[in-house]
Design a protein around this motif. Structure first.
Motif, PDB file in Angstrom:
ATOM      1  N   ALA A 104       1.093  -1.310  -0.220  1.00 33.69           N
ATOM      2  CA  ALA A 104      -0.168   0.124  -0.003  1.00 33.69           C
ATOM      3  C   ALA A 104       0.628   0.895   0.062  1.00 33.69           C
ATOM      4  CB  ALA A 104      -1.226  -0.478   1.104  1.00 33.69           C
ATOM      5  N   PHE A 105       1.851   1.240   0.713  1.00 30.21           N
ATOM      6  CA  PHE A 105       2.841   2.868   1.061  1.00 30.21           C
ATOM      7  C   PHE A 105       3.482   2.489  -0.135  1.00 30.21           C
ATOM      8  CE2 PHE A 105       1.044   3.047   5.241  1.00 30.21           C
ATOM      9  CZ  PHE A 105       1.723   4.386   5.629  1.00 30.21           C
ATOM     10  N   GLY A 106       4.236   1.457  -0.898  1.00 35.31           N
ATOM     11  CA  GLY A 106       5.006   1.353  -1.876  1.00 35.31           C
ATOM     12  C   GLY A 106       3.899   2.133  -3.088  1.00 35.31           C
ATOM     13  N   ARG A 107       2.843   1.876  -3.554  1.00 34.25           N
ATOM     14  CA  ARG A 107       1.893   2.133  -4.084  1.00 34.25           C
ATOM     15  C   ARG A 107       1.546   3.483  -3.917  1.00 34.25           C
ATOM     16  NH1 ARG A 107      -1.932  -0.494  -3.279  1.00 34.25           N
ATOM     17  NH2 ARG A 107      -3.238   0.712  -2.125  1.00 34.25           N
TER      18      ARG A 107
ATOM     19  N   TYR B 156       9.100   1.903  -0.083  1.00 35.27           N
ATOM     20  CA  TYR B 156       9.047   1.015   1.333  1.00 35.27           C
ATOM     21  C   TYR B 156       9.616   0.131   1.282  1.00 35.27           C
ATOM     22  CZ  TYR B 156       6.152   0.676   6.096  1.00 35.27           C
ATOM     23  OH  TYR B 156       6.320   0.519   7.080  1.00 35.27           O
ATOM     24  N   THR B 157      10.712   0.315   3.050  1.00 34.77           N
ATOM     25  CA  THR B 157      11.391  -1.150   2.956  1.00 34.77           C
ATOM     26  C   THR B 157      11.130  -1.743   4.298  1.00 34.77           C
ATOM     27  OG1 THR B 157      13.029   0.311   4.630  1.00 34.77           O
ATOM     28  CG2 THR B 157      13.426   0.358   1.830  1.00 34.77           C
ATOM     29  N   ARG B 158      11.749  -3.088   4.767  1.00 38.00           N
ATOM     30  CA  ARG B 158      11.699  -3.227   5.971  1.00 38.00           C
ATOM     31  C   ARG B 158      12.512  -2.503   6.798  1.00 38.00           C
ATOM     32  NH1 ARG B 158       9.454  -9.151   7.498  1.00 38.00           N
ATOM     33  NH2 ARG B 158       9.059  -8.251  10.173  1.00 38.00           N
ATOM     34  N   LEU B 159      13.117  -2.249   6.511  1.00 40.70           N
ATOM     35  CA  LEU B 159      13.565  -1.155   7.678  1.00 40.70           C
ATOM     36  C   LEU B 159      13.061  -0.109   8.603  1.00 40.70           C
ATOM     37  CD1 LEU B 159      16.274  -0.898   9.698  1.00 40.70           C
ATOM     38  CD2 LEU B 159      17.303   1.002   7.430  1.00 40.70           C
ATOM     39  N   ALA B 160      12.585   0.748   7.474  1.00 41.68           N
ATOM     40  CA  ALA B 160      11.038   1.004   7.768  1.00 41.68           C
ATOM     41  C   ALA B 160      10.003   0.844   8.663  1.00 41.68           C
ATOM     42  CB  ALA B 160      10.569   2.327   6.707  1.00 41.68           C
ATOM     43  N   PHE B 161       9.115  -0.130   7.636  1.00 41.32           N
ATOM     44  CA  PHE B 161       8.952  -0.385   8.604  1.00 41.32           C
ATOM     45  C   PHE B 161       9.281  -0.857  10.481  1.00 41.32           C
ATOM     46  CE2 PHE B 161       6.475  -4.594   9.903  1.00 41.32           C
ATOM     47  CZ  PHE B 161       5.381  -4.016  10.397  1.00 41.32           C
TER      48      PHE B 161
END
Length: 347
Positions: free
Chosen positions: A258-261, A271-276
């Motif tokens: 969703a955030f990548g879109r 949007y990366t796993r680190l950002a999450f």
């Protein structure tokens, strides 16, 4: 709000719909939202807010209609929005619709007014995005005048004047509760205080701690205006599962999609796993984890910002209905009572 008081603990959803199958899956998504609301009501959750959007990845464009369906199947949960995009709507129609919802729900309706984080509704309803600020400012001014439920005399530039007209139906309480939702604009915070409307802070990035300045600005503005203290609420995304690991593994792929879109639309980086993981950390904006983890984080946010209300946005992207139901169940059965225990212990 002193933490010895009982905060309102609620849920929000936008009717998030996976693009795989959209728009055909919108009808099913809306029915799922109703079922999730019925469960929340049965478990004693205080509030349900539905966000308004006008795009393929969200099914709810008419929150008041969905809320009316929910009202007919629930008994106690308060019903509102998160948010109603007042800039692209007519304040009189908004008041009429939510006063009607208040009637059919037995006095459980409210509305949260904002500008929204998307702009599709402007072109859809023939509005100029260049008028973004003026539309919200003038329409909020008219809405505030309508709350008296008396004949209104109002004039602005974005719609015809109102010359002594009264809006119907009126509410049994004589006033429809309305909050102003903001994403961190000092001007919007002060505007909420000027109209003596409670404030909701949309904390979807960074840390809730970074929004303390806005809560303090709001309270200071109320004092300077000679107004009493009013509630401050907070809206943040999250997901509850049996364990921290399961909750993160269930939420991450849908959050990333969703955030990548949205990021591609707005020119953000990937949007990366680190950002999450940073957002899911102890003081991050995402409230994801086991019931104990989420409860402790909510209690911390309530104390840190002096909140009267916390709203967990429990759905994201294509998160399956079964996982959303389980998140709602755990929130109502375990998170809510645990937050109250923690606040009582520390109050």
């Amino acid at each position: 709000m002193g933490t010895r008081e009982r905060p309102t603990l609620g849920l929000d959803t936008f009717g998030d719909a996976p693009l795989d199958g959209a728009p055909g899956n919108h009808a099913a998504t809306i029915r799922e939202v109703v079922e999730e609301a019925v469960l929340a009501d049965r478990l004693g959750v205080d509030y349900l807010g539905l966000g308004e959007h006008h795009r393929a990845d969200y099914a709810v464009s008419a929150p008041d209609v969905v809320l009316a369906a929910i009202a007919g199947r629930t008994e106690r949960i308060r019903l509102g929005t998160g948010v109603t995009v007042l800039s692209s709507d007519d304040p009189i129609r908004v008041y009429e619709r939510f006063a009607t919802l208040d009637a059919v729900s037995g006095g459980r309706a409210e509305v949260q007014l904002g500008r929204g984080s998307f702009v599709e509704s402007f072109s859809l309803f023939g509005l100029d995005l260049a008028d973004y600020e003026r539309l919200f400012a003038e329409k909020l001014d008219l809405f505030a005048a309508l709350q008296s439920e008396q004949p209104v005399h109002w004039q602005g530039t974005v719609r015809p004047p109102v010359d002594g007209k009264q809006v119907y139906p009126t509410t049994a309480a004589g006033r429809l509760p309305a909050w102003v939702a903001v994403g961190g604009s000092p001007e919007s915070v002060i505007r909420a205080a000027r109209y003596a409307m409670p404030l909701v802070l949309a904390v979807i990035g960074g840390s809730p701690r970074g929004f303390v300045q806005f809560a303090e600005l709001y309270r200071r503005a109320l004092t300077e205006l000679g107004l009493p203290e009013l509630p401050v609420g907070m809206h943040s995304p999250g997901h509850v599962a049996a364990t921290d690991e399961l909750a993160r593994e269930q939420m991450f792929p849908h959050q990333a999609e969703a955030f990548g879109r949205i990021g591609r639309e707005r020119g953000w980086g990937p949007y990366t796993r680190l950002a999450f993981e940073q957002s899911a950390s102890r003081e991050g904006a995402i409230f994801v984890g086991s019931p104990e983890t989420v409860a402790r984080k909510i209690a911390w946010a309530v104390r840190t910002l002096g909140l009267s209300r916390f709203q967990l946005k429990y759905a994201v992207g294509g998160l399956p209905h079964a996982q959303r139901l389980e998140s709602v169940r755990l929130y109502g059965e375990e998170v809510v009572p645990r937050v109250r225990e923690l606040l009582a212990e520390e109050g």
